[in-house]
Design a protein around this motif. Structure first.
Motif, PDB file in Angstrom:
ATOM      1  N   CYS A 165       2.608  -4.662   3.586  1.00  0.00           N
ATOM      2  CA  CYS A 165       3.696  -3.421   3.952  1.00  0.00           C
ATOM      3  C   CYS A 165       3.136  -2.236   3.335  1.00  0.00           C
ATOM      4  N   VAL A 166       3.398  -1.051   3.921  1.00  0.00           N
ATOM      5  CA  VAL A 166       3.152   0.298   3.375  1.00  0.00           C
ATOM      6  C   VAL A 166       4.262   1.086   3.080  1.00  0.00           C
ATOM      7  N   VAL A 167       4.197   1.778   2.105  1.00  0.00           N
ATOM      8  CA  VAL A 167       5.100   2.842   1.941  1.00  0.00           C
ATOM      9  C   VAL A 167       4.474   4.106   2.331  1.00  0.00           C
ATOM     10  N   LEU A 168       5.196   4.838   2.899  1.00  0.00           N
ATOM     11  CA  LEU A 168       4.738   6.389   3.309  1.00  0.00           C
ATOM     12  C   LEU A 168       5.764   7.380   2.688  1.00  0.00           C
ATOM     13  N   ASN A 169       5.113   8.050   1.431  1.00  0.00           N
ATOM     14  CA  ASN A 169       6.051   9.127   1.033  1.00  0.00           C
ATOM     15  C   ASN A 169       5.321  10.362   0.587  1.00  0.00           C
ATOM     16  N   ALA A 170       5.850  11.219  -0.283  1.00  0.00           N
ATOM     17  CA  ALA A 170       5.241  12.331  -0.760  1.00  0.00           C
ATOM     18  C   ALA A 170       5.496  12.995  -1.997  1.00  0.00           C
ATOM     19  N   GLU A 171       4.365  13.637  -2.356  1.00  0.00           N
ATOM     20  CA  GLU A 171       4.695  14.277  -3.795  1.00  0.00           C
ATOM     21  C   GLU A 171       5.528  15.802  -3.566  1.00  0.00           C
ATOM     22  N   GLY A 172       6.114  16.152  -4.529  1.00  0.00           N
ATOM     23  CA  GLY A 172       6.908  17.593  -4.503  1.00  0.00           C
ATOM     24  C   GLY A 172       8.294  17.453  -4.022  1.00  0.00           C
ATOM     25  N   ALA A 208      10.015  -2.481   0.048  1.00  0.00           N
ATOM     26  CA  ALA A 208       8.639  -2.781   0.542  1.00  0.00           C
ATOM     27  C   ALA A 208       8.295  -4.012  -0.060  1.00  0.00           C
ATOM     28  N   LYS A 209       8.504  -4.425  -1.397  1.00  0.00           N
ATOM     29  CA  LYS A 209       8.086  -5.468  -1.848  1.00  0.00           C
ATOM     30  C   LYS A 209       8.938  -6.853  -1.489  1.00  0.00           C
ATOM     31  N   LYS A 210      10.052  -6.662  -0.902  1.00  0.00           N
ATOM     32  CA  LYS A 210      10.806  -7.627  -0.247  1.00  0.00           C
ATOM     33  C   LYS A 210      10.109  -8.022   1.168  1.00  0.00           C
ATOM     34  N   GLY A 240       0.898  -1.227   0.092  1.00  0.00           N
ATOM     35  CA  GLY A 240      -0.106   0.184  -0.007  1.00  0.00           C
ATOM     36  C   GLY A 240       0.855   1.357  -0.030  1.00  0.00           C
ATOM     37  N   ILE A 241       0.399   2.429  -0.757  1.00  0.00           N
ATOM     38  CA  ILE A 241       1.486   3.407  -1.042  1.00  0.00           C
ATOM     39  C   ILE A 241       0.363   4.786  -0.421  1.00  0.00           C
ATOM     40  N   VAL A 242       0.938   5.348   0.475  1.00  0.00           N
ATOM     41  CA  VAL A 242       0.054   6.583   0.948  1.00  0.00           C
ATOM     42  C   VAL A 242       1.013   7.840   1.005  1.00  0.00           C
ATOM     43  N   THR A 243       0.576   8.629   0.019  1.00  0.00           N
ATOM     44  CA  THR A 243       1.528   9.842  -0.455  1.00  0.00           C
ATOM     45  C   THR A 243       0.807  11.016  -0.097  1.00  0.00           C
ATOM     46  N   LEU A 244       1.538  11.902   0.767  1.00  0.00           N
ATOM     47  CA  LEU A 244       1.207  13.195   0.996  1.00  0.00           C
ATOM     48  C   LEU A 244       1.090  14.070  -0.004  1.00  0.00           C
TER      49      LEU A 244
END
Length: 258
Positions: free
Chosen positions: A51-58, A196-198, A15-19
């Motif tokens: 697994c979750v990736v927390l990232n951000a645009e910009g 994350a995929k690993k 899952g990818i959560v992006t600010l």
């Protein structure tokens, strides 16, 4: 799922959560805390997400709290309400049962530092700058920074960062334990997804209790922890993933965990 300030998508079991408040450098207002809560609750309840990736645009990961919104809150009761919404997400993130990988570029300031420290693994870009900036605006650290920062860098260093608000660049972030790895800006997201995929291919039924025990290890005595560890190990041994993992080892093949 309706989100105004956050993007959410899935890539396989990640899952990818992006600010996504780029015009405001992803600063944290009441809405973004609510959207982050919605996105993480969706990832938590989705059995496909491992697994979750927390990232951000910009250009910035997070510039901290939304100063304009906070300036407009003029009563203690209303500001307590604002912080309660922030606290709800802070609790969710810090007790999240699945592994979380943060991928941060540019400014990581104010409460944005807490987002990074709450992740299980923190990856940053070479342009990342970590700033405990609260004192600059006459506020104290929040979003569990008082809890997370001393545990990450040590008590005296945490006080230094709080009192001086000095910027910590990516190489020093890694040296201090604020970041696990530093990557070129154009490789950060690729490396985060690779990791994350690993992790997502691993035994989530093991990772979840291990993460929980490690998170509370500073508040638990040795005997209590050993008892919980022993009971949990006996329990996970009865899970199909243990049978698969042990068999795969003996058969010299890669395990296929569920």
């Amino acid at each position: 799922m309706e989100l105004e300030t956050v993007l959410y998508r899935k890539d396989g079991n990640v899952g990818i959560v992006t600010l996504n408040r780029t015009k405001a450098m992803n600063s944290l207002n009441k809405q973004i805390f609510a959207d982050l809560t919605t996105a993480f609750e969706a990832a938590k309840s989705d059995q496909e997400v491992r697994c979750v990736v927390l990232n951000a645009e910009g250009r910035a990961f997070c510039a901290g709290g939304d100063i304009q919104e906070m300036k407009g809150i003029t009563t203690e009761e209303d500001f307590f309400d604002f912080m309660s919404v922030a606290g709800g997400f802070t609790t969710l993130l810090n007790t999240f049962p699945k592994p979380v990988v943060a991928a941060a570029q540019g400014a990581i300031a104010g409460a944005g530092t807490s987002l990074l420290m709450a992740a299980d693994i923190a990856l940053v870009a070479e342009d990342a700058v970590f700033i405990v900036a609260f004192g600059q605006v006459g506020l104290i650290p929040d979003c569990a920074c008082h809890y997370l920062l001393p545990r990450t860098v040590g008590l005296n260093k945490a006080k230094e960062l709080m009192l001086t608000q000095r910027p910590v660049k990516a190489p020093e972030m890694k040296e201090m334990g604020l970041a696990n790895h530093v990557y070129p800006v154009d490789q950060l997201q690729e490396e985060a997804m690779k990791l994350a995929k690993k992790i997502a291919a691993g035994p989530l039924n093991c990772y979840t209790p291990s993460k929980s025990m490690m998170n509370k290890s500073f508040q638990t005595d040795f005997e209590t922890m050993l008892k919980e560890e022993t009971a949990t190990q006996a329990s996970v041994r009865m899970h199909p993933n243990a049978e698969e993992g042990l068999s795969a080892f003996l058969e010299k093949r890669k395990p296929a965990f569920k």
